[in-house]
Design an enzyme around this catalytic site. Structure first.
Site, PDB file in Angstrom:
ATOM      1  N   SER A 165     -11.415  54.083 109.829  1.00 39.79           N
ATOM      2  CA  SER A 165     -12.396  53.502 110.065  1.00 39.79           C
ATOM      3  C   SER A 165     -13.457  53.754 111.286  1.00 39.79           C
ATOM      4  CB  SER A 165     -12.174  51.930 110.542  1.00 39.79           C
ATOM      5  OG  SER A 165     -11.726  51.393 109.257  1.00 39.79           O
ATOM      6  N   ARG A 193     -17.082  56.008 111.600  1.00 40.64           N
ATOM      7  CA  ARG A 193     -18.082  55.523 112.519  1.00 40.64           C
ATOM      8  C   ARG A 193     -18.619  56.770 113.752  1.00 40.64           C
ATOM      9  NH1 ARG A 193     -15.759  51.543 109.892  1.00 40.64           N
ATOM     10  NH2 ARG A 193     -16.548  49.459 109.834  1.00 40.64           N
ATOM     11  N   GLY A 224     -15.370  54.175 100.118  1.00 35.57           N
ATOM     12  CA  GLY A 224     -16.082  52.973  99.972  1.00 35.57           C
ATOM     13  C   GLY A 224     -16.815  52.699 101.261  1.00 35.57           C
ATOM     14  N   SER A 250     -16.248  41.162 105.267  1.00 36.70           N
ATOM     15  CA  SER A 250     -16.238  42.491 105.101  1.00 36.70           C
ATOM     16  C   SER A 250     -16.817  43.190 106.064  1.00 36.70           C
ATOM     17  CB  SER A 250     -16.997  42.856 103.526  1.00 36.70           C
ATOM     18  OG  SER A 250     -17.297  44.333 103.494  1.00 36.70           O
ATOM     19  N   GLN A 302     -17.275  46.373 106.150  1.00 33.45           N
ATOM     20  CA  GLN A 302     -17.986  47.339 105.592  1.00 33.45           C
ATOM     21  C   GLN A 302     -19.439  46.757 105.477  1.00 33.45           C
ATOM     22  OE1 GLN A 302     -16.630  48.785 102.016  1.00 33.45           O
ATOM     23  NE2 GLN A 302     -14.894  50.027 103.022  1.00 33.45           N
ATOM     24  N   ASP A 336      -5.754  46.254 103.910  1.00 35.88           N
ATOM     25  CA  ASP A 336      -5.340  47.400 103.421  1.00 35.88           C
ATOM     26  C   ASP A 336      -3.899  47.593 103.297  1.00 35.88           C
ATOM     27  OD1 ASP A 336      -7.985  48.512 102.929  1.00 35.88           O
ATOM     28  OD2 ASP A 336      -7.972  49.296 105.115  1.00 35.88           O
TER      29      ASP A 336
HETATM   30  C1  S3P Z   1     -13.096  49.209 106.161  1.00 35.82           C
HETATM   31  C2  S3P Z   1     -13.204  47.750 105.950  1.00 35.82           C
HETATM   32  C3  S3P Z   1     -12.413  47.338 104.799  1.00 35.82           C
HETATM   33  C4  S3P Z   1     -11.269  47.995 104.659  1.00 35.82           C
HETATM   34  C5  S3P Z   1     -11.526  49.686 104.355  1.00 35.82           C
HETATM   35  C6  S3P Z   1     -12.354  50.248 105.790  1.00 35.82           C
HETATM   36  C7  S3P Z   1     -14.002  49.631 107.459  1.00 35.82           C
HETATM   37  O1  S3P Z   1     -13.121  47.092 103.604  1.00 35.82           O
HETATM   38  O2  S3P Z   1     -10.444  47.786 103.336  1.00 35.82           O
HETATM   39  O3  S3P Z   1     -10.443  50.513 104.318  1.00 35.82           O
HETATM   40  O4  S3P Z   1     -13.969  50.896 107.899  1.00 35.82           O
HETATM   41  O5  S3P Z   1     -15.112  48.975 107.673  1.00 35.82           O
HETATM   42  P1  S3P Z   1     -14.107  45.758 103.395  1.00 35.82           P
HETATM   43  O6  S3P Z   1     -15.195  45.549 104.352  1.00 35.82           O
HETATM   44  O7  S3P Z   1     -14.611  46.128 101.987  1.00 35.82           O
HETATM   45  O8  S3P Z   1     -13.005  44.849 103.422  1.00 35.82           O
END
Ligand code: S3P
Length: 444
Positions: free
Chosen positions: A29, A33, A100, A173, A175, A325
Site C-alpha cells: 500500500s 502511494r 486493484g 475501503s 482504496q 488481506d
Molecule cells: C488497500 C486496501 C484494501 C486492501 C488492498 C490494499 C490499499 O482494499 O485489500 O490489498 O492499499 O488501499 P479495499 O480498500 O478494497 O478494502
C-alpha cells in the site's frame, strides 16, 4: 497478455522446525502511494524499501506513462514529479496488471487531470467492481466509460475544473477513500470523505508528509477526513516498512510447525493494519514485538513468532478493515487450531483478487478441513491437525497461493498449488525466503 507457458505447480510438505530472522519486502500500500504522490509532487522523491512486486511495478509504469520520471538508484527509487495537475496524456492503454489498488487510486488521480486515458488489467482485475470509485468520482465532472458491470477496460476523460467531492463511503475501503482524496488534490476547495469504520490511513499520512493539509476527526464509529485542494505537494523522502500482510505468512508458518521460532525484522505495525496480530493473541499465539520504533512516520517493529498450540477464535466484523488481506492465512491457522472458529462480516472478500471467501473455503475443504459459509461469515472446524493432500486452485490470487503453501508445512499430507506465478505480485522472493527458514516447498 496472459502467458501461454505452463503455470508453475508447487508442492508444500511437512517441514522441520522453521528458524531464523528475516525482513519481508516493502509494504504494498505504501509503495503504490509513494510512487503516485512522488509523481504529483514538485521535485525529486527518494523511496527506500519500495516493494518491487508486479503490482507496484505496474504503478511505476503507469506514472511514467503519465509523464513522471522514475528510475532506480542502487536499492532506492527516484521519482521526479510533475506537480498537481501536471500529468500528461498517456500514449497507450495503462495496464494495471493484477492490482486493484493501482487501478482505483489512479482513477482518482486521472479524474481531476484534463486528459484521456484507458485503463485495463489482467483477467482477475477485469472482473473486479469499479463502480465503487466511478460513482463518487463522476461528481468531479470527469466522464467514465466502462465495460458492462463497470469493469475494466475503463476510459476516463478527466476534467480541468474538478469539483471537490463530499462522500460517505458505503463500505469501508481504503482504496475508495484514497481515490476520492486523490481526485481532491486537483479540485478547488475542500474534499470530504467519511468512512463508516477506520481503514488504513497511509494516504492521509503520506499526503501530510508531502505538505498537503489533511484533517481527520472521529465520526461515529468511523472517521471524517478533509483535504484542502490544490496544495503545492513537495517531494519528500519515503522509507517503506516491511509489509505486515507479507509478514503474516512466515509468522503463520512458525506458529504451525512444532519447534519453530522466527523473527521478522522491520515490519510495519500501523494499528489500522494489525488486526491479525490481535486475533492471533486471542488464539493464544506466542507473538512478541521487539524494538518498536517509528521509521518514516510509520510504527515499525520486529515480530517474534514461536510454535503454539492454537485455540479457536471468534473474529468480530468490525476488525475486518484492519486485517482484510489476512483472512486466508488466518483461516489456515484456524484449521490447525482446536475448536470451531468464526470469522465474521467478510462480504468484501468476495471482490478481492479472487472471490476469496469461497476460494478460502475451497482451499481448506480440498485439504480435508470442515468449513461452512453462513451469510458473510466463514466457519472453520479445527481439530488440531490438518489432513492436507489437496491441489488448491489459486485463481490468480497471490494470498491464496501463499496460504496454501504455509498450510502444507504442517498438514499430514503435502498440499499443492496450481499456480505459483502470482506470488510475485506482492511477495517477490517468497519461496527463497521461506526455504531459508527451513520451509519445504518444492516444484511439483
Ligand atoms: C488497500 C486496501 C484494501 C486492501 C488492498 C490494499 C490499499 O482494499 O485489500 O490489498 O492499499 O488501499 P479495499 O480498500 O478494497 O478494502
Amino acid at each position: 497478455m496472459e502467458s501461454l507457458t505452463p503455470r508453475p505447480h508447487i508442492s508444500a510438505r511437512p517441514a522441520a522446525p522453521l528458524t531464523g530472522s528475516i525482513g519481508v519486502p516493502g509494504d504494498k500500500s505504501i509503495s503504490h502511494r509513494a510512487l503516485m504522490f512522488g509523481a504529483l509532487a514538485i521535485g525529486q522523491t527518494r523511496i527506500s524499501g519500495l516493494l518491487e512486486g508486479e503490482d507496484v511495478l505496474r504503478t511505476a509504469g503507469a506514472m511514467r506513462a503519465l509523464g513522471a520520471e522514475i528510475s532506480r538508484d542502487g536499492a532506492d527509487w527516484l521519482v521526479a514529479g510533475r506537480g498537481i495537475g501536471g500529468l500528461t496524456e498517456p500514449a497507450d492503454v495503462l495496464d494495471m496488471g493484477n492490482s486493484g489498488t493501482a487501478a482505483r487510486l489512479l482513477a482518482g488521480i486521472l479524474a481531476s487531470h484534463d486528459l484521456y486515458a484507458v485503463m485495463t488489467g489482467d483477467a482477475s482485475l477485469r472482473k473486479r467492481p469499479m463502480a465503487r470509485v466511478i460513482e463518487p468520482l463522476k461528481g468531479t465532472g470527469a466522464q467514465f466509460f466502462a465495460r458492462s458491470g463497470n469493469r475494466l477496460p475503463l476510459t476516463i476523460i478527466g476534467t480541468r475544473e474538478a469539483m471537490p467531492l463530499t462522500y460517505r463511503l458505503p463500505v469501508a475501503s481504503a482504496q475508495v477513500k484514497s481515490a476520492v482524496l486523490l481526485a481532491g488534490l486537483n479540485a478547488r476547495g475542500v474534499t470530504e470523505v467519511e468512512e463508516p469504520e477506520p481503514t488504513r490511513d497511509h494516504s492521509e499520512n503520506m499526503l501530510r508528509h508531502f505538505g498537503a493539509q489533511v484533517s481527520v476527526e472521529r465520526a461515529g464509529k468511523g472517521r471524517l477526513i478533509r483535504l484542502t485542494g490544490q496544495p503545492e505537494l513537495r517531494a519528500a523522502d519515503v522509507v517503506v516498512p516491511g509489509d505486515p500482510s507479507s509478514a503474516a505468512f512466515p509468522i503463520a508458518a512458525a506458529l504451525l510447525v512444532p519447534g519453530s521460532k522466527v523473527t521478522i525484522t522491520g515490519a510495519g505495525l500501523n494499528p489500522l493494519r494489525t488486526g491479525l496480530f490481535e486475533s492471533l493473541r486471542e488464539m493464544g499465539a506466542e507473538l512478541t514485538i521487539e524494538n518498536a520504533r517509528i521509521e518514516g512516520g510509520e510504527p515499525v517493529g520486529d515480530i517474534v513468532a514461536a510454535y503454539t498450540e492454537l485455540r479457536a477464535v471468534d473474529v468480530p466484523a468490525e476488525r475486518a478493515p484492519s486485517m482484510i488481506d489476512e483472512y486466508p492465512i488466518l483461516a489456515v491457522l484456524c484449521a490447525a487450531a482446536n475448536g470451531t472458529s468464526r470469522l465474521r462480516g467478510l462480504s468484501e472478500l468476495r471482490v478481492k483478487e479472487s472471490d476469496r471467501l469461497s476460494a478460502t473455503a475451497a482451499l481448506l475443504r480440498v485439504n480435508g478441513v470442515q468449513v461452512e459459509i453462513e451469510g458473510d461469515d466463514l466457519i472453520i472446524h479445527g481439530t488440531g491437525s490438518i489432513p492436507g493432500g489437496g491441489l488448491v486452485e489459486t485463481h490468480m490470487d497471490h494470498r491464496l497461493a501463499m496460504s496454501a503453501l504455509v498450510l502444507g508445512q504442517a498438514s499430514k499430507e503435502p498440499a499443492r498449488i496450481d499456480d505459483a506465478s502470482f506470488i510475485d505480485t506482492s511477495f517477490p522472493g517468497f519461496l527463497t525466503l521461506m526455504r531459508g527458514l527451513g520451509a519445504n516447498m518444492v516444484a511439483a
